[in-house]
Design a protein around this motif. Structure first.
Motif, PDB file in Angstrom:
ATOM      1  N   SER A 194       0.830  -1.211   0.000  1.00  0.00           N
ATOM      2  CA  SER A 194       0.000   0.000   0.000  1.00  0.00           C
ATOM      3  C   SER A 194       0.865   1.262   0.000  1.00  0.00           C
ATOM      4  O   SER A 194       0.495   2.262  -0.616  1.00  0.00           O
ATOM      5  CB  SER A 194      -0.972   0.004   1.182  1.00  0.00           C
ATOM      6  N   SER A 195       2.022   1.221   0.653  1.00  0.00           N
ATOM      7  CA  SER A 195       2.899   2.392   0.632  1.00  0.00           C
ATOM      8  C   SER A 195       3.454   2.617  -0.778  1.00  0.00           C
ATOM      9  O   SER A 195       3.554   3.758  -1.235  1.00  0.00           O
ATOM     10  CB  SER A 195       4.023   2.258   1.643  1.00  0.00           C
ATOM     11  N   ALA A 196       3.779   1.553  -1.485  1.00  0.00           N
ATOM     12  CA  ALA A 196       4.237   1.678  -2.867  1.00  0.00           C
ATOM     13  C   ALA A 196       3.123   2.229  -3.754  1.00  0.00           C
ATOM     14  O   ALA A 196       3.370   3.070  -4.625  1.00  0.00           O
ATOM     15  CB  ALA A 196       4.720   0.332  -3.386  1.00  0.00           C
ATOM     16  N   ALA A 197       1.902   1.796  -3.517  1.00  0.00           N
ATOM     17  CA  ALA A 197       0.767   2.284  -4.301  1.00  0.00           C
ATOM     18  C   ALA A 197       0.529   3.781  -4.063  1.00  0.00           C
ATOM     19  O   ALA A 197       0.217   4.519  -4.997  1.00  0.00           O
ATOM     20  CB  ALA A 197      -0.488   1.496  -3.960  1.00  0.00           C
ATOM     21  N   VAL A 198       0.695   4.220  -2.832  1.00  0.00           N
ATOM     22  CA  VAL A 198       0.530   5.654  -2.524  1.00  0.00           C
ATOM     23  C   VAL A 198       1.591   6.475  -3.250  1.00  0.00           C
ATOM     24  O   VAL A 198       1.289   7.532  -3.830  1.00  0.00           O
ATOM     25  CB  VAL A 198       0.594   5.898  -0.998  1.00  0.00           C
ATOM     26  N   LEU A 199       2.828   6.004  -3.243  1.00  0.00           N
ATOM     27  CA  LEU A 199       3.894   6.728  -3.946  1.00  0.00           C
ATOM     28  C   LEU A 199       3.592   6.815  -5.441  1.00  0.00           C
ATOM     29  O   LEU A 199       3.747   7.871  -6.052  1.00  0.00           O
ATOM     30  CB  LEU A 199       5.238   6.038  -3.715  1.00  0.00           C
ATOM     31  N   ARG A 200       3.155   5.700  -6.021  1.00  0.00           N
ATOM     32  CA  ARG A 200       2.817   5.708  -7.460  1.00  0.00           C
ATOM     33  C   ARG A 200       1.656   6.640  -7.758  1.00  0.00           C
ATOM     34  O   ARG A 200       1.645   7.327  -8.772  1.00  0.00           O
ATOM     35  CB  ARG A 200       2.475   4.297  -7.924  1.00  0.00           C
ATOM     36  N   SER A 201       0.651   6.668  -6.876  1.00  0.00           N
ATOM     37  CA  SER A 201      -0.521   7.514  -7.116  1.00  0.00           C
ATOM     38  C   SER A 201      -0.170   8.996  -7.090  1.00  0.00           C
ATOM     39  O   SER A 201      -0.889   9.809  -7.656  1.00  0.00           O
ATOM     40  CB  SER A 201      -1.621   7.221  -6.091  1.00  0.00           C
ATOM     41  N   HIS A 202       0.929   9.345  -6.454  1.00  0.00           N
ATOM     42  CA  HIS A 202       1.382  10.734  -6.417  1.00  0.00           C
ATOM     43  C   HIS A 202       2.417  11.028  -7.501  1.00  0.00           C
ATOM     44  O   HIS A 202       3.054  12.085  -7.479  1.00  0.00           O
ATOM     45  CB  HIS A 202       1.947  11.082  -5.038  1.00  0.00           C
ATOM     46  N   GLY A 203       2.601  10.101  -8.427  1.00  0.00           N
ATOM     47  CA  GLY A 203       3.483  10.321  -9.564  1.00  0.00           C
ATOM     48  C   GLY A 203       4.961  10.212  -9.243  1.00  0.00           C
ATOM     49  O   GLY A 203       5.790  10.748  -9.973  1.00  0.00           O
ATOM     50  N   LEU A 204       5.312   9.523  -8.165  1.00  0.00           N
ATOM     51  CA  LEU A 204       6.712   9.345  -7.810  1.00  0.00           C
ATOM     52  C   LEU A 204       7.250   8.074  -8.456  1.00  0.00           C
ATOM     53  O   LEU A 204       6.632   7.020  -8.383  1.00  0.00           O
ATOM     54  CB  LEU A 204       6.872   9.272  -6.293  1.00  0.00           C
ATOM     55  N   LEU A 205       8.394   8.189  -9.084  1.00  0.00           N
ATOM     56  CA  LEU A 205       9.034   7.046  -9.728  1.00  0.00           C
ATOM     57  C   LEU A 205      10.087   6.474  -8.801  1.00  0.00           C
ATOM     58  O   LEU A 205      10.873   7.211  -8.206  1.00  0.00           O
ATOM     59  CB  LEU A 205       9.691   7.486 -11.036  1.00  0.00           C
ATOM     60  N   PHE A 206      10.124   5.150  -8.663  1.00  0.00           N
ATOM     61  CA  PHE A 206      11.083   4.487  -7.800  1.00  0.00           C
ATOM     62  C   PHE A 206      11.255   3.053  -8.267  1.00  0.00           C
ATOM     63  O   PHE A 206      10.437   2.533  -9.009  1.00  0.00           O
ATOM     64  CB  PHE A 206      10.624   4.529  -6.329  1.00  0.00           C
ATOM     65  N   GLU A 207      12.326   2.427  -7.812  1.00  0.00           N
ATOM     66  CA  GLU A 207      12.582   1.033  -8.180  1.00  0.00           C
ATOM     67  C   GLU A 207      11.738   0.085  -7.339  1.00  0.00           C
ATOM     68  O   GLU A 207      11.024  -0.741  -7.868  1.00  0.00           O
ATOM     69  CB  GLU A 207      14.062   0.703  -8.015  1.00  0.00           C
ATOM     70  N   ASN A 208      11.862   0.184  -6.010  1.00  0.00           N
ATOM     71  CA  ASN A 208      11.057  -0.659  -5.132  1.00  0.00           C
ATOM     72  C   ASN A 208      11.074  -0.105  -3.714  1.00  0.00           C
ATOM     73  O   ASN A 208      11.848   0.779  -3.391  1.00  0.00           O
ATOM     74  CB  ASN A 208      11.519  -2.116  -5.156  1.00  0.00           C
ATOM     75  N   VAL A 209      10.192  -0.654  -2.891  1.00  0.00           N
ATOM     76  CA  VAL A 209      10.109  -0.281  -1.484  1.00  0.00           C
ATOM     77  C   VAL A 209      10.488  -1.503  -0.657  1.00  0.00           C
ATOM     78  O   VAL A 209       9.922  -2.576  -0.837  1.00  0.00           O
ATOM     79  CB  VAL A 209       8.682   0.192  -1.106  1.00  0.00           C
ATOM     80  N   VAL A 210      11.454  -1.315   0.223  1.00  0.00           N
ATOM     81  CA  VAL A 210      11.881  -2.380   1.123  1.00  0.00           C
ATOM     82  C   VAL A 210      11.409  -1.989   2.522  1.00  0.00           C
ATOM     83  O   VAL A 210      11.598  -0.856   2.953  1.00  0.00           O
ATOM     84  CB  VAL A 210      13.414  -2.539   1.099  1.00  0.00           C
ATOM     85  N   LEU A 211      10.796  -2.922   3.209  1.00  0.00           N
ATOM     86  CA  LEU A 211      10.301  -2.677   4.560  1.00  0.00           C
ATOM     87  C   LEU A 211      11.070  -3.567   5.527  1.00  0.00           C
ATOM     88  O   LEU A 211      11.155  -4.777   5.338  1.00  0.00           O
ATOM     89  CB  LEU A 211       8.809  -2.979   4.640  1.00  0.00           C
ATOM     90  N   LEU A 212      11.651  -2.950   6.549  1.00  0.00           N
ATOM     91  CA  LEU A 212      12.398  -3.669   7.574  1.00  0.00           C
ATOM     92  C   LEU A 212      11.751  -3.385   8.921  1.00  0.00           C
ATOM     93  O   LEU A 212      11.422  -2.230   9.218  1.00  0.00           O
ATOM     94  CB  LEU A 212      13.861  -3.215   7.595  1.00  0.00           C
ATOM     95  N   VAL A 213      11.559  -4.418   9.725  1.00  0.00           N
ATOM     96  CA  VAL A 213      10.865  -4.258  11.001  1.00  0.00           C
ATOM     97  C   VAL A 213      11.663  -4.941  12.104  1.00  0.00           C
ATOM     98  O   VAL A 213      12.109  -6.072  11.955  1.00  0.00           O
ATOM     99  CB  VAL A 213       9.443  -4.868  10.947  1.00  0.00           C
ATOM    100  N   THR A 214      11.844  -4.230  13.198  1.00  0.00           N
ATOM    101  CA  THR A 214      12.399  -4.784  14.432  1.00  0.00           C
ATOM    102  C   THR A 214      11.420  -4.416  15.541  1.00  0.00           C
ATOM    103  O   THR A 214      10.508  -3.613  15.322  1.00  0.00           O
ATOM    104  CB  THR A 214      13.798  -4.221  14.749  1.00  0.00           C
TER     105      THR A 214
END
Length: 84
Positions: free
Chosen positions: A39-59
């Protein structure tokens, strides 16, 4: 032309990291946090931002969104707005 092709041509693309400090997260919450990656990647795309990928790290005390290859500008968008 796809977003990936545009990014390869743009040598100014850089990584962006959001690090969110939290109280102690139970391990059972990690799946819920990981579900926000798409969903975070979808939000970035919906705002016209170009990127390779989103990596999520959790501790237990941190959530990190690592946006790889983020373009320094948004896609050009043309809108027609009718006014008074």
């Amino acid at each position: 032309m796809t977003a990936k092709r545009k990014l390869k041509r743009n040598k100014e693309a850089q990584d962006l990291v959001f690090e969110i400090g939290t109280e102690e997260l139970p391990a059972s919450y990690f799946d819920c946090v990981y579900s926000t990656q798409e969903s975070s990647a979808a939000v970035l795309r919906s705002h016209g931002l170009l990127f390779e990928n989103v990596v999520l790290l959790v501790t237990p005390r941190r959530i990190v969104y690592w946006i790889r290859g983020l373009a320094p500008f948004q896609e050009t968008k043309e809108e027609c707005v009718k006014g008074p």
